[in-house]
Design an enzyme around this catalytic site. Structure first.
Site, mmCIF file in Angstrom:
data_model
loop_
_atom_site.group_PDB
_atom_site.id
_atom_site.type_symbol
_atom_site.label_atom_id
_atom_site.label_comp_id
_atom_site.label_asym_id
_atom_site.label_seq_id
_atom_site.Cartn_x
_atom_site.Cartn_y
_atom_site.Cartn_z
ATOM 1 N NE ARG A 50 -4.001 28.391 7.554
ATOM 2 C CZ ARG A 50 -5.559 28.969 8.848
ATOM 3 N NH1 ARG A 50 -5.956 27.945 9.335
ATOM 4 N NH2 ARG A 50 -4.513 29.431 9.543
ATOM 5 C CE LYS A 70 1.890 -9.325 2.872
ATOM 6 N NZ LYS A 70 2.887 -7.913 2.918
ATOM 7 C CG ASP A 102 -3.880 -3.694 3.988
ATOM 8 O OD1 ASP A 102 -3.196 -4.717 4.933
ATOM 9 O OD2 ASP A 102 -4.115 -2.719 4.262
ATOM 10 N N GLY A 115 -8.177 -5.976 7.409
ATOM 11 C CA GLY A 115 -9.084 -6.626 6.395
ATOM 12 C C GLY A 115 -9.965 -6.213 5.972
#
Length: 314
Positions: free
Chosen positions: A28, A183, A254, A40
């Protein structure tokens, strides 16, 4: 327009939790959280949180594509959407409350045909003219050749925009030239150069290899809990992290790219841009799902990092 982001493999990200993850039994779960996802788009959310103008470009289709469009709109991000025939994917993360472990389930993206890919490139070109930075972040979906980002890099110079790339696997290995800042994570960098990078000097050498080969001008390696490494042809510098409680690690990389992009758009020194990236990533760790950090928290963390550098004399 300051920053444009491209997400070729977007998703609707679903986050939830359950008391304990076990096989067979029904688990659950708490009410799900829905976020607009993909590299992006996550970058764009951080850029917007830091107060810089940004436009997110991404392909989307089907019921989930319409939900993604709604979520991006609710996040207040200006967007340019490329309609596609397939249905946008969903991803899911589930936190086991007993152990604190987070399990991530990532699905394949929608396959894009040649005409859909050409429309993405056309839209990128149209909105990149006059922008300071174009950030392409995330994986490539099925049907898209690994050299897609390189084809973009071949044209970015003509548009007068600096290109920032955060990707992995074949798409990373296919890059040959035209990138301003790359990166990778340490694992991604290791896979790209084809060798283990256990020692700091090996990490610098690998980054310099990509610079010497003409792939990129700058490499910023995210080192997770160990901070970050920024390398140019002339310099190499390590940045220590800030330890903070973690709610969700999804999207932190990100957020780092978003912070760095904002720093570059503000013409900060590279070191300060990386510090802003670390501040954004750290703040994102304390938010649920893939939400960006609070602007005031990012500002506080950035101030702490810059103060540390002043005390350390660099």
């Amino acid at each position: 327009m300051s920053i444009v982001t491209l997400t070729m493999n977007p998703a609707v990200d679903i986050a939830t939790s359950t008391p304990r993850i076990v096989p067979t039994d029904k688990m659950r779960c708490a009410a799900p959280r829905f976020d607009p996802g993909g590299g992006g788009i996550n970058v764009a959310r951080t850029v917007a949180a830091l107060g810089e103008p940004v436009t997110a470009l991404f392909p989307a289709g089907g019921v989930t594509g319409r939900l993604l469009e709604q979520l991006v709109d609710e996040a207040g991000i200006p967007m340019r959407l490329v309609p596609v025939a397939g249905q946008t994917r969903e991803n899911m993360s589930v936190t086991d409350l007993a152990s604190g472990a987070q399990y991530r389930f990532v699905f394949p993206g929608v396959s894009l045909d040649d005409s859909e890919q050409r429309r993405c490139l056309s839209e990128v070109e149209e909105i990149s003219w006059g922008a300071q930075l174009l950030v392409v972040s995330g994986s490539l979906p099925p049907g898209v050749r690994p050299d897609f980002y390189q084809r973009l890099a071949d044209r970015a110079g003509e548009w007068g925009v600096r290109l920032v790339v955060d990707t992995s696997g074949p798409a990373l290995s296919a890059l040959r030239s035209g990138v301003h800042l790359l990166k990778p994570s340490l694992r991604e960098l290791s896979e790209c150069v084809g060798r283990r990078l256990a020692e700091p000097d090996e990490q610098v050498a690998a980054a310099r290899q990509l610079i010497a080969e003409g792939v990129t001008n700058i490499v910023v390696v995210s080192l997770g809990a160990e901070g970050a490494l920024a390398v140019t042809a002339e310099s190499a510098r390590w940045f220590t992290p800030i330890r903070e409680p973690v709610i969700s690690g999804i999207g932190a990389g990100d957020a780092m790219v978003g912070g760095i992009a904002v720093g570059l758009s503000r013409e900060l020194e590279l070191a300060d841009a990386v510090r802003l990236g670390i501040a954004a990533a750290t703040a994102a760790l304390g938010t649920p799902g893939t939400a960006p950090g609070r602007p005031e928290h990012m500002a506080e963390l950035y101030e702490e990092l810059t103060s540390r550098a002043t005390v350390a004399g660099g």
